[in-house]
Write an enzyme that holds these catalytic residues in place. Structure first.
Site, PDB file in Angstrom:
ATOM      1  N   CYS A 136       0.811  -1.224   0.000  1.00  0.00           N
ATOM      2  CA  CYS A 136       0.000   0.000   0.000  1.00  0.00           C
ATOM      3  C   CYS A 136       0.846   1.277   0.000  1.00  0.00           C
ATOM      4  CB  CYS A 136      -0.960  -0.016   1.180  1.00  0.00           C
ATOM      5  SG  CYS A 136      -0.214  -0.612   2.698  1.00  0.00           S
ATOM      6  N   HIS A 249      -3.071   6.354   4.327  1.00  0.00           N
ATOM      7  CA  HIS A 249      -1.639   6.444   4.657  1.00  0.00           C
ATOM      8  C   HIS A 249      -1.094   7.801   4.172  1.00  0.00           C
ATOM      9  CE1 HIS A 249      -1.703   2.337   5.699  1.00  0.00           C
ATOM     10  NE2 HIS A 249      -0.881   1.814   4.811  1.00  0.00           N
TER      11      HIS A 249
END
Ligand code: A2P
Length: 338
Positions: A136, A249
């Site tokens: 990710c 994130h």
């Protein structure tokens, strides 16, 4: 074996790990992007036996994963962890399904393309039945780095990540929520999933440590970036930190290039990059933040500035939804390219 008939044309699709944080997003992304599905089979562990999930308004039972689960399936999205991927990908291949795997199991296998469609879609057709979805943080970092690399040729990356608890799955999100609730009720905070309390804290460890002092998560950013960008000598040095944020994130990145950097060219490159939103007006406090990047298909980039004393260096900040571009969305985009 249960699966649902949805339309007369399209693919017969399985989602393995359908009840997980990424699995749920797979269903939402497939529905939202009207991915052509003739039949949908949802797979999870025995813990989910007897449960169902909704897709296009239809209630679909969740099946317990078995070797035979992939019979008749064309396309299988795997998101149940690396061990399950290694164990069940052969069964899916034997059944004739194409696997798009969200785990790290095959990412460094030279026979498996590792793909971010905006960057290396041309690799997709080299598959032999499995295509890997990147880590990710790698996906979110490269969405910003690739347009800059095209402009100035990337040489070195130094980054710190600020990774949401969704990266640790549904249990990670639950643990943050429980700790926040327990704290307001003055109850003791219990850490089961993370090594330390995550509420009101930062944990500078994601995955296990290697002999070189880096964690596995940190090395993924180097190794996967090298493969995706086809830059085998790229230097990447990262500190990965788990933060008490639910699902997007963030990364603070310092990138050095072969060519001197021009701020306006960097802005232009990011403005015209697909899948990237440039949010960069510091005088109005406009910059990316994880809270506002969540549920967005685009990665948000801002705080662009030249590195002090280094005409070849650019510093910036990027936020992206870990469950979307960092997982389900990228995998569905790969399937769309096919
Ligand atoms: P289950 O919900 O039945 O445990 P997350 O990353 O959010 O923790 O999600 C992991 C996903 O992987 C879940 O859907 C989980 O199913 C599934 N999973 C975990 N272990 C297995 C297993 N042994 N067999 C099949 N699915 C599994």
């Amino acid at each position: 074996m249960s699966s649902s008939q949805l339309s007369s044309s399209g693919k017969r699709v399985a989602v393995l790990g359908a009840t997980g944080a990424v699995g749920i997003e797979f269903l939402k992304v497939l529905e939202r992007r009207s991915f052509p599905i003739k039949e949908l089979r949802l797979l999870a562990s025995p813990r989910s036996a007897g449960t169902s999930l909704f897709f296009q308004g239809e209630k679909i039972p969740v099946d317990v994963l078995r070797r035979e689960s992939f019979r008749g399936i064309d396309l299988a999205f795997f998101s149940a962890g690396g061990e399950i991927s290694k164990q069940f990908a052969p069964a899916a291949l034997d059944a004739g399904a194409l696997v798009i795997d969200n785990s790290s199991a095959f990412r460094m296998d030279p026979t498996v393309p590792l793909v971010i469609p905006e960057i290396n879609a041309h690799q997709i057709n080299n598959h032999r039945g499995i295509i890997a979805n990147p880590n990710c943080s790698t996906a979110i970092a490269l969405m910003a780095l690739y347009p800059l690399h095209q402009q100035f040729q990337l040489r070195r990356v130094i980054a710190s990540t600020y990774q949401a608890v969704s990266g640790a799955g549904a249990m990670g999100m639950e643990e943050l929520e429980t700790q926040i609730l327990d704290s307001t009720e003055k109850r003791p905070l219990i850490s089961k999933h993370f090594k330390h309390q995550i509420a009101f804290n930062l944990i500078p460890q994601i995955d296990s440590f290697l002999e070189n002092g880096y964690t596995r998560e940190e090395m993924k950013l180097q190794n996967e970036s090298r493969r995706i960008l086809n830059l085998p000598d790229l230097q990447v040095s990262v500190t990965c930190v788990r933060v008490p944020v639910y699902r997007a994130h963030s990364l603070a990145i310092h990138a050095s290039f072969q060519q001197p950097v021009s701020l306006s060219k960097a802005q232009d490159a990011l403005l015209s990059a697909p899948g990237v939103d440039l949010l960069d007006n510091p005088s109005e406090s406009l910059y990316p933040m994880p809270l506002y990047a969540q549920e967005s298909d685009c990665c948000h980039v801002g705080r662009l500035r030249l590195e002090q004393g280094n005409p070849y260096g650019l510093a910036f900040w990027v936020c992206g939804d870990q469950l979307l571009k960092g997982a389900a969305l990228n995998a569905v985009q790969i399937a769309e390219c096919l």
